[in-house]
Scaffold this active site. Structure first.
Site, PDB file in Angstrom:
ATOM      1  N   SER A  42       0.831  -1.199   0.000  1.00 12.38           N
ATOM      2  CA  SER A  42       0.000   0.000   0.000  1.00 12.38           C
ATOM      3  C   SER A  42       0.869   1.255   0.000  1.00 12.38           C
ATOM      4  O   SER A  42       1.696   1.450  -0.884  1.00 12.38           O
ATOM      5  CB  SER A  42      -0.967  -0.033   1.189  1.00 12.38           C
ATOM      6  OG  SER A  42      -1.909   1.012   1.126  1.00 12.38           O
ATOM      7  N   HIS A  96      -8.017   0.096  -0.995  1.00 16.28           N
ATOM      8  CA  HIS A  96      -7.828  -0.950  -2.005  1.00 16.28           C
ATOM      9  C   HIS A  96      -9.131  -1.564  -2.516  1.00 16.28           C
ATOM     10  O   HIS A  96      -9.246  -2.780  -2.666  1.00 16.28           O
ATOM     11  CB  HIS A  96      -6.888  -2.025  -1.472  1.00 16.28           C
ATOM     12  CG  HIS A  96      -5.634  -1.452  -0.916  1.00 16.28           C
ATOM     13  ND1 HIS A  96      -4.775  -0.691  -1.687  1.00 16.28           N
ATOM     14  CD2 HIS A  96      -5.108  -1.456   0.334  1.00 16.28           C
ATOM     15  CE1 HIS A  96      -3.776  -0.278  -0.930  1.00 16.28           C
ATOM     16  NE2 HIS A  96      -3.959  -0.720   0.292  1.00 16.28           N
TER      17      HIS A  96
END
Length: 311
Positions: free
Chosen positions: A88, A194
């Site tokens: 991430s 996400h």
């Protein structure tokens, strides 16, 4: 081959910047913290307190700063990676260390990224980590719940993170536990990362990233979305700008690093979240978490692991 792993949101704990390098005033760490403070226009050491870390912006910025500071300190000790990957927001630290992205540009993009995420879903959303069920079982549980939830991170074959609203995550949690999940716990993340819920934020970040200089990486960079080695600047730009919108295939990224030849995995601070995943996926490799250890001791462990890997 040494691979650096950069953790994402959820790895932070109060005071973690102060504990870098074992709390010792390592020159590279001090220098990086000062540089970050100048770039941000604020003392970065004031961003890792418990109250400050309630902000997604503070969390993401400090994670990148910690990773870059640690990598620079290890470089001063003669330790350099041959490959990098970041989970991430950790991808931004990885991009800096592989030479694709300047530190100042990384902080600018990460601040915008975090602001867009907070703006999109300021409250009532988050992420749920589920252990003990595979991807298809998780997908079925989400479908059966009828909730607005999505698979966000595939950290291991049976460690998967779900994104969504508080209500949706509560519904899915009940179902997965009833179907044999060992654990289902909320992460210290206040946004639904996400997944499609961040589509509009990703579009705005793509526009901003288009104006940022990205270089061809000098070492291998493994992306989040496709878990593949990205060697072109434009591919890294796309990965950085869109990884908040698409699931992170972290397990596959670890395997890709191994296929490149990585035998020693070093997790940048903070925390020890990625090394257990690497150790589980690749039991023959060495996995070392830097966390708050002194730089010299980590460097010694890495050298020792490299010698063993060559035997």
């Amino acid at each position: 081959m040494i691979a650096y792993l950069f953790p994402g949101q959820g790895a932070q704990t109060p005071g973690f910047l102060h504990r870098l390098g074992g709390g010792e005033p390592h020159p590279a760490i001090v220098r990086t913290l000062g540089e970050a403070s100048d770039l941000l226009g604020a003392n970065v050491l004031e961003l890792d307190g418990a109250d400050a870390l309630k902000s997604t912006v503070a969390v993401q910025l400090t994670l990148v700063v910690a990773g870059v500071a640690a990598a620079r300190a290890l470089a001063d000790s003669g330790i350099e990676p041959q490959a990098v990957a970041g989970l991430s927001v950790g991808a931004y630290g990885a991009a800096v260390v592989c030479g694709a992205l300047a530190f100042d540009d990384a902080l600018e993009l990460v601040r915008l990224r975090a602001e867009l995420m907070e703006e999109a879903w300021p409250r009532g959303y988050g992420m749920l980590a589920v252990l003990g069920l595979n991807e298809s079982e998780i997908a079925r549980a989400i479908a059966d719940s009828g909730a607005d939830a999505y698979i966000g991170n595939l950290n291991a074959p049976r460690q998967i993170v779900i994104s969504g609203s508080d209500a949706a995550l509560a519904k899915v949690r009940d179902i997965v536990l009833s179907r044999g999940a060992r654990r289902a716990e909320r992460l210290c993340v206040s946004v639904p990362s996400h997944c499609v819920l961040l589509q509009s934020a990703a579009e705005r970040l793509i526009d901003a990233a288009a104006n940022v200089r990205i270089e061809t990486p000098r070492i291998a960079y493994v992306g989040n979305r496709g878990a593949r080695v990205l060697r072109r600047a434009d591919a890294i730009r796309e990965d950085l700008a869109t990884n908040l919108r698409y699931p992170v295939r972290w397990h596959d990224s670890t395997i890709a690093l191994s296929e490149l030849g990585a035998k020693v995995f070093v997790e940048m601070p903070p925390g020890q979240t990625l090394t257990p995943l690497a150790a589980e996926a690749l039991p023959d490799a060495a996995s070392i978490a830097m966390d708050a250890s002194p730089v010299a001791s980590v460097a010694a462990r890495v050298r020792s692991a490299c010698r063993r890997a060559q035997d």
